[in-house]
Write a protein that holds these residues in place. Structure first.
Motif, short mmCIF file in Angstrom:
data_model
loop_
_atom_site.label_atom_id
_atom_site.label_comp_id
_atom_site.label_asym_id
_atom_site.label_seq_id
_atom_site.Cartn_x
_atom_site.Cartn_y
_atom_site.Cartn_z
N UNK A 133 0.82 -1.20 0.00
CA UNK A 133 0.00 0.00 0.00
C UNK A 133 0.86 1.26 0.00
N UNK A 134 2.00 1.20 0.64
CA UNK A 134 2.92 2.35 0.61
C UNK A 134 3.34 2.65 -0.83
N UNK A 135 3.71 1.60 -1.57
CA UNK A 135 4.16 1.79 -2.94
C UNK A 135 3.01 2.17 -3.88
N UNK A 136 1.78 1.86 -3.48
CA UNK A 136 0.61 2.25 -4.27
C UNK A 136 0.12 3.65 -3.90
N UNK A 137 0.84 4.31 -3.01
CA UNK A 137 0.47 5.67 -2.63
C UNK A 137 -0.70 5.74 -1.67
N UNK A 138 -0.92 4.66 -0.90
CA UNK A 138 -2.02 4.64 0.07
C UNK A 138 -1.47 4.23 1.44
N UNK A 143 -0.72 1.40 7.09
CA UNK A 143 -0.74 1.51 8.55
C UNK A 143 -1.83 0.63 9.15
N UNK A 144 -2.92 0.49 8.42
CA UNK A 144 -4.00 -0.38 8.91
C UNK A 144 -3.52 -1.82 9.03
N UNK A 145 -2.70 -2.27 8.09
CA UNK A 145 -2.17 -3.63 8.15
C UNK A 145 -1.32 -3.81 9.41
N UNK A 146 -0.54 -2.80 9.76
CA UNK A 146 0.27 -2.87 10.98
C UNK A 146 -0.61 -2.84 12.23
N UNK A 147 -1.65 -2.00 12.20
CA UNK A 147 -2.56 -1.91 13.35
C UNK A 147 -3.28 -3.24 13.57
N UNK A 148 -3.64 -3.90 12.48
CA UNK A 148 -4.32 -5.20 12.61
C UNK A 148 -3.38 -6.26 13.17
N UNK A 149 -2.10 -6.17 12.81
CA UNK A 149 -1.13 -7.08 13.41
C UNK A 149 -1.05 -6.85 14.92
N UNK A 150 -0.99 -5.58 15.31
CA UNK A 150 -0.92 -5.25 16.74
C UNK A 150 -2.17 -5.76 17.47
N UNK A 151 -3.33 -5.58 16.85
CA UNK A 151 -4.57 -6.02 17.46
C UNK A 151 -4.58 -7.54 17.64
N UNK A 171 8.58 1.01 10.76
CA UNK A 171 7.63 1.11 9.65
C UNK A 171 6.68 2.29 9.83
N UNK A 172 6.17 2.47 11.05
CA UNK A 172 5.32 3.62 11.29
C UNK A 172 6.10 4.93 11.08
N UNK A 173 7.35 4.93 11.49
CA UNK A 173 8.16 6.13 11.30
C UNK A 173 8.35 6.43 9.81
#
Length: 204
Positions: A133-138, A143-151, A171-173
């Motif tokens: 998603x980063x490379x697709x400009x979104x 970040x949602x993918x990372x948040x779901x991992x944390x959840x 990654x968040x940084x």
């Protein structure tokens, strides 16, 4: 350059490599020389020597092995085998450029989603989604993918590791979400007393 026997050039580069062991540019030039003269065995030897001399450089060995690949599929396989959640940005860019060139982005996304579905605690799969998603400009979906991992970690009460917290923080940084990044650096410092985490918090 003067069309000397390539064997003489290889011998000379080996002498230089012994004389200047701390010069990564020399090894890269040696690899380019071997590639230009169609000496794949020598090129492989240079990559192995480079990895031994400069173990912290992840970028050049992956790039070099992809250049040695005889097809785009083999080049993609090199990137796939070498993938790390905290890859240098240049490697991420090159990987996705090759995925786009070979019309393999959709398959990449499907594999990443399947990896998360099969194991929500697999940070590598979540990182793959993040980069997609980063490379697709979104970046928001990344970040949602990372948040779901944390959840998933919290829901399953799975103990956090230092590597996981550092990866999320980095990654968040990279996505300029400094609040979430600071949260993970602080958790890392609380968990392991990490000087890296403390320094990163001060830098943020």
């Amino acid at each position: 350059e003067q069309r000397l026997d390539p064997a003489l050039g290889v011998a000379q580069y080996r002498v230089w490599a012994v004389r200047f062991p701390a010069a990564p540019g020399l090894q890269r030039n040696f690899f380019a020389y071997a590639l230009a003269h169609k000496l794949p065995n020598v090129a492989q030897e240079v990559i192995a020597a480079y990895e031994k001399a400069f173990p912290k450089d992840e970028e050049f060995p992956v790039e070099a092995r992809s250049e040695l690949a005889v097809s785009n599929d083999q080049a993609l396989a090199v990137y796939e085998r070498s993938f790390r959640p905290l890859w240098p940005p240049q490697l991420v860019t090159q990987y996705f450029a090759l995925l786009k060139k070979t019309n393999a982005l959709r398959a990449y996304l499907a594999r990443a989603r399947a990896g998360v579905a099969a194991n929500p605690l697999d940070l590598a799969s979540s990182a793959r989604l993040f980069y997609y998603w980063q490379q697709q400009g979104n970046p928001a979906l990344g970040e949602r993918a990372l948040a779901e991992f944390r959840r998933a970690k919290d829901t399953r009460q799975s103990p956090w590791t230092s590597d996981e917290l550092l990866t999320l923080a980095r990654l968040f940084e990279s996505s300029h979400n400094y609040d979430e990044s600071a949260r993970d650096y602080y958790a890392l410092y609380s968990l392991a007393g990490s000087e890296t985490a403390l320094g990163s918090l001060a830098r943020l």
